[in-house]
Design a protein around this motif. Structure first.
Motif, PDB file in Angstrom:
ATOM      1  N   VAL A 112       0.905  -1.303   0.007  1.00 20.67           N
ATOM      2  CA  VAL A 112       0.115  -0.273  -0.260  1.00 20.67           C
ATOM      3  C   VAL A 112       0.931   0.715  -0.510  1.00 20.67           C
ATOM      4  O   VAL A 112       2.191   1.185   0.956  1.00 20.67           O
ATOM      5  CB  VAL A 112      -0.769   0.052   1.434  1.00 20.67           C
ATOM      6  N   ASN A 113       0.934   2.022  -0.312  1.00 20.40           N
ATOM      7  CA  ASN A 113       1.359   3.719  -0.358  1.00 20.40           C
ATOM      8  C   ASN A 113       0.392   4.950   0.862  1.00 20.40           C
ATOM      9  O   ASN A 113      -0.873   4.407   0.201  1.00 20.40           O
ATOM     10  CB  ASN A 113       1.541   4.235  -1.960  1.00 20.40           C
ATOM     11  N   ASN A 114       0.913   5.873   0.728  1.00 15.34           N
ATOM     12  CA  ASN A 114       0.241   6.942   1.576  1.00 15.34           C
ATOM     13  C   ASN A 114      -0.793   6.473   2.176  1.00 15.34           C
ATOM     14  O   ASN A 114      -1.511   7.285   2.647  1.00 15.34           O
ATOM     15  CB  ASN A 114      -0.750   8.000  -0.061  1.00 15.34           C
ATOM     16  N   LEU A 115      -0.301   5.657   2.888  1.00 11.19           N
ATOM     17  CA  LEU A 115      -1.503   5.190   4.327  1.00 11.19           C
ATOM     18  C   LEU A 115      -0.862   6.639   5.759  1.00 11.19           C
ATOM     19  O   LEU A 115      -1.729   6.384   6.371  1.00 11.19           O
ATOM     20  CB  LEU A 115      -0.580   3.772   4.925  1.00 11.19           C
ATOM     21  N   MET A 116       0.826   7.069   5.484  1.00 11.39           N
ATOM     22  CA  MET A 116       0.628   7.775   5.525  1.00 11.39           C
ATOM     23  C   MET A 116       1.030   9.188   5.831  1.00 11.39           C
ATOM     24  O   MET A 116       2.267   9.745   5.127  1.00 11.39           O
ATOM     25  CB  MET A 116       1.562   8.031   7.468  1.00 11.39           C
ATOM     26  N   PRO A 117       0.354  10.368   4.560  1.00 10.94           N
ATOM     27  CA  PRO A 117       0.075  11.756   4.528  1.00 10.94           C
ATOM     28  C   PRO A 117       1.744  12.542   5.886  1.00 10.94           C
ATOM     29  O   PRO A 117       1.062  12.520   7.064  1.00 10.94           O
ATOM     30  CB  PRO A 117      -1.382  11.981   3.857  1.00 10.94           C
ATOM     31  N   GLU A 118       2.057  13.312   5.154  1.00 11.40           N
ATOM     32  CA  GLU A 118       2.839  14.034   6.097  1.00 11.40           C
ATOM     33  C   GLU A 118       2.202  15.271   5.889  1.00 11.40           C
ATOM     34  O   GLU A 118       1.526  15.660   4.880  1.00 11.40           O
ATOM     35  CB  GLU A 118       4.138  14.501   4.724  1.00 11.40           C
ATOM     36  N   LEU A 119       2.141  15.518   7.361  1.00 12.82           N
ATOM     37  CA  LEU A 119       1.492  16.715   7.807  1.00 12.82           C
ATOM     38  C   LEU A 119       2.498  18.264   7.535  1.00 12.82           C
ATOM     39  O   LEU A 119       1.886  19.137   6.932  1.00 12.82           O
ATOM     40  CB  LEU A 119       0.495  16.678   9.041  1.00 12.82           C
ATOM     41  N   VAL A 120       3.331  17.776   8.325  1.00 13.59           N
ATOM     42  CA  VAL A 120       4.823  18.751   8.212  1.00 13.59           C
ATOM     43  C   VAL A 120       5.673  18.394   7.943  1.00 13.59           C
ATOM     44  O   VAL A 120       5.529  16.863   8.209  1.00 13.59           O
ATOM     45  CB  VAL A 120       4.344  19.739   9.284  1.00 13.59           C
ATOM     46  N   SER A 125       0.537  11.152   9.602  1.00 14.08           N
ATOM     47  CA  SER A 125      -0.690  11.201  10.305  1.00 14.08           C
ATOM     48  C   SER A 125      -0.816  10.039   9.524  1.00 14.08           C
ATOM     49  O   SER A 125      -1.476  10.196   8.255  1.00 14.08           O
ATOM     50  CB  SER A 125      -1.708  12.236  10.196  1.00 14.08           C
ATOM     51  N   MET A 126      -1.799   9.021   9.823  1.00  9.17           N
ATOM     52  CA  MET A 126      -3.011   8.011   9.785  1.00  9.17           C
ATOM     53  C   MET A 126      -4.085   7.761  10.670  1.00  9.17           C
ATOM     54  O   MET A 126      -4.273   7.736  11.521  1.00  9.17           O
ATOM     55  CB  MET A 126      -1.530   6.354  10.166  1.00  9.17           C
ATOM     56  N   ASN A 148       7.704  10.400  18.257  1.00 10.43           N
ATOM     57  CA  ASN A 148       7.109  10.212  19.244  1.00 10.43           C
ATOM     58  C   ASN A 148       5.405  10.060  18.706  1.00 10.43           C
ATOM     59  O   ASN A 148       5.023  11.017  17.441  1.00 10.43           O
ATOM     60  CB  ASN A 148       6.411  11.869  19.593  1.00 10.43           C
ATOM     61  N   VAL A 149       4.802   9.306  19.330  1.00 11.99           N
ATOM     62  CA  VAL A 149       3.411   9.078  19.022  1.00 11.99           C
ATOM     63  C   VAL A 149       2.165   9.386  19.717  1.00 11.99           C
ATOM     64  O   VAL A 149       1.620   9.525  20.882  1.00 11.99           O
ATOM     65  CB  VAL A 149       3.404   7.327  18.574  1.00 11.99           C
ATOM     66  N   THR A 150       1.449  10.424  18.942  1.00  9.62           N
ATOM     67  CA  THR A 150       0.166  10.434  20.214  1.00  9.62           C
ATOM     68  C   THR A 150      -1.296   9.674  18.821  1.00  9.62           C
ATOM     69  O   THR A 150      -1.279   9.589  17.916  1.00  9.62           O
ATOM     70  CB  THR A 150      -0.101  12.053  19.612  1.00  9.62           C
ATOM     71  N   LEU A 176     -11.847   3.247  16.119  1.00 13.14           N
ATOM     72  CA  LEU A 176     -11.387   4.178  15.460  1.00 13.14           C
ATOM     73  C   LEU A 176     -10.738   5.401  16.411  1.00 13.14           C
ATOM     74  O   LEU A 176     -10.527   5.566  17.141  1.00 13.14           O
ATOM     75  CB  LEU A 176     -12.360   5.448  15.156  1.00 13.14           C
ATOM     76  N   ASP A 177      -9.048   5.405  15.838  1.00 15.63           N
ATOM     77  CA  ASP A 177      -7.647   5.902  15.713  1.00 15.63           C
ATOM     78  C   ASP A 177      -6.978   6.981  14.856  1.00 15.63           C
ATOM     79  O   ASP A 177      -7.444   6.084  13.943  1.00 15.63           O
ATOM     80  CB  ASP A 177      -6.810   4.975  16.436  1.00 15.63           C
ATOM     81  N   VAL A 178      -6.902   8.234  15.628  1.00 17.77           N
ATOM     82  CA  VAL A 178      -5.900   9.165  14.521  1.00 17.77           C
ATOM     83  C   VAL A 178      -4.651   9.203  15.092  1.00 17.77           C
ATOM     84  O   VAL A 178      -4.334   9.529  15.989  1.00 17.77           O
ATOM     85  CB  VAL A 178      -6.811   9.988  14.360  1.00 17.77           C
ATOM     86  N   ILE A 179      -4.041   8.262  14.218  1.00 14.75           N
ATOM     87  CA  ILE A 179      -2.570   8.597  15.482  1.00 14.75           C
ATOM     88  C   ILE A 179      -1.177   9.400  14.154  1.00 14.75           C
ATOM     89  O   ILE A 179      -1.819   9.244  12.685  1.00 14.75           O
ATOM     90  CB  ILE A 179      -1.944   6.894  14.772  1.00 14.75           C
ATOM     91  N   THR A 180      -0.482   9.918  15.623  1.00 14.40           N
ATOM     92  CA  THR A 180      -0.066  11.284  14.494  1.00 14.40           C
ATOM     93  C   THR A 180       1.539  11.075  15.482  1.00 14.40           C
ATOM     94  O   THR A 180       1.862  10.462  16.055  1.00 14.40           O
ATOM     95  CB  THR A 180      -0.005  12.652  15.347  1.00 14.40           C
ATOM     96  N   LEU A 181       2.538  10.478  13.909  1.00 12.28           N
ATOM     97  CA  LEU A 181       3.945  10.815  14.415  1.00 12.28           C
ATOM     98  C   LEU A 181       4.590  11.833  14.310  1.00 12.28           C
ATOM     99  O   LEU A 181       4.421  12.054  13.021  1.00 12.28           O
ATOM    100  CB  LEU A 181       4.455   9.343  13.820  1.00 12.28           C
TER     101      LEU A 181
END
Length: 265
Positions: A112-120, A125-126, A148-150, A176-181
């Protein structure tokens, strides 16, 4: 029988077949779903694996519908039974349909591609919806690098392994989870150094004046003690104390003799 009746009968049979198939799938109990997502956010691609375990051996062919974790350009690598036998499947969007029979587990691998788009820059984020997965759910997300993960939603935990330079996100419940790395910034460990000796130089009009250290005789005093030494040129020059009395006596005698001589005249 008219053509319209034939079409209606055919459609009815199709609906009944689909309902029966759906009934068989819902009756089969899937005990657990284990998902591993190995994804590199810098490269923008990764591989996802599903491992579904049934309570009992499936003895009747069933159509298993599986909603894959959404991304772009999904490419199925293989779908196999517990013994490694390939299973027939079809993919429509993010939904994978698998014809399952004679197995206790199903494994799915896809790219799969583009599973975690870049925010900045340095932050990704996923959005992960595991509510439609079967049985007990365990999801592991492995990412190269230290982050670091939220998590916002059902909740997750994460661990950072500096030895392998990887970050793992762990989810063990549906939701449902919104994960930010976010790239982890580690401070450089402070190094302990020995402070060198400090030398003080006195600047003179002619330049820098340095003196060669001379050894100081041992005085037997504790460290840090000081001694006061008087230079010989500062000592006073006088008559020794032991000669004062004899000199005074001689002077007195001379005076007495002079007085007697004057009287005799």
């Amino acid at each position: 029988m008219s053509t319209d009746r034939v079409i209606k009968v055919f459609m009815l049979l199709t609906l009944l077949t689909g309902a029966a198939s759906a009934l068989v799938v819902s009756a089969q109990s899937i005990s657990s779903t284990y998902v591993v997502i190995s994804y590199d956010p810098l490269a923008g691609s990764g591989i996802v694996s599903y491992n579904l375990t049934f309570d009992n051996m499936l003895t009747t062919p069933v159509n298993l519908s599986l909603d894959l974790i959404a991304g772009e350009n999904i490419t199925v690598v293989n779908v196999t039974a517990s013994d490694g036998t390939p299973l027939p499947y079809s993919l429509s969007g993010n939904t994978l349909s698998i014809l399952v029979n004679g197995t206790t587990a199903v494994s799915v691998y896809y790219i799969v591609n583009n599973l975690m788009p870049e925010l900045v820059p340095g932050s990704y984020s996923m959005t992960l919806d595991s509510s439609r997965l079967y049985g007990n759910v365990n999801i592991v997300i492995r990412v190269p690098g230290l982050y670091n993960v939220t998590c916002i939603g059902s909740g997750c935990s994460f661990r950072i392994d500096t030895s392998s330079n990887t970050t793992e996100v762990l989810i063990n419940q549906k939701g449902l989870d919104v994960i930010t790395l976010t790239t982890l910034t580690t401070s450089t460990p402070q190094q302990t150094t020995t402070t060198p000796a400090i030398y003080t130089y006195t600047s003179q009009p002619t330049g820098l004046v340095t003196t060669t250290p001379t050894s100081t005789p041992q005085t037997g005093l504790p460290p840090g003690s000081t001694t006061s030494m008087t230079s010989p040129s500062q000592q006073g020059v006088g008559v020794p104390g032991q000669l004062i009395i004899p000199v005074a006596i001689i002077v007195v005698l001379i005076v007495v003799i002079l007085v007697l001589l004057l009287r005799w005249r």
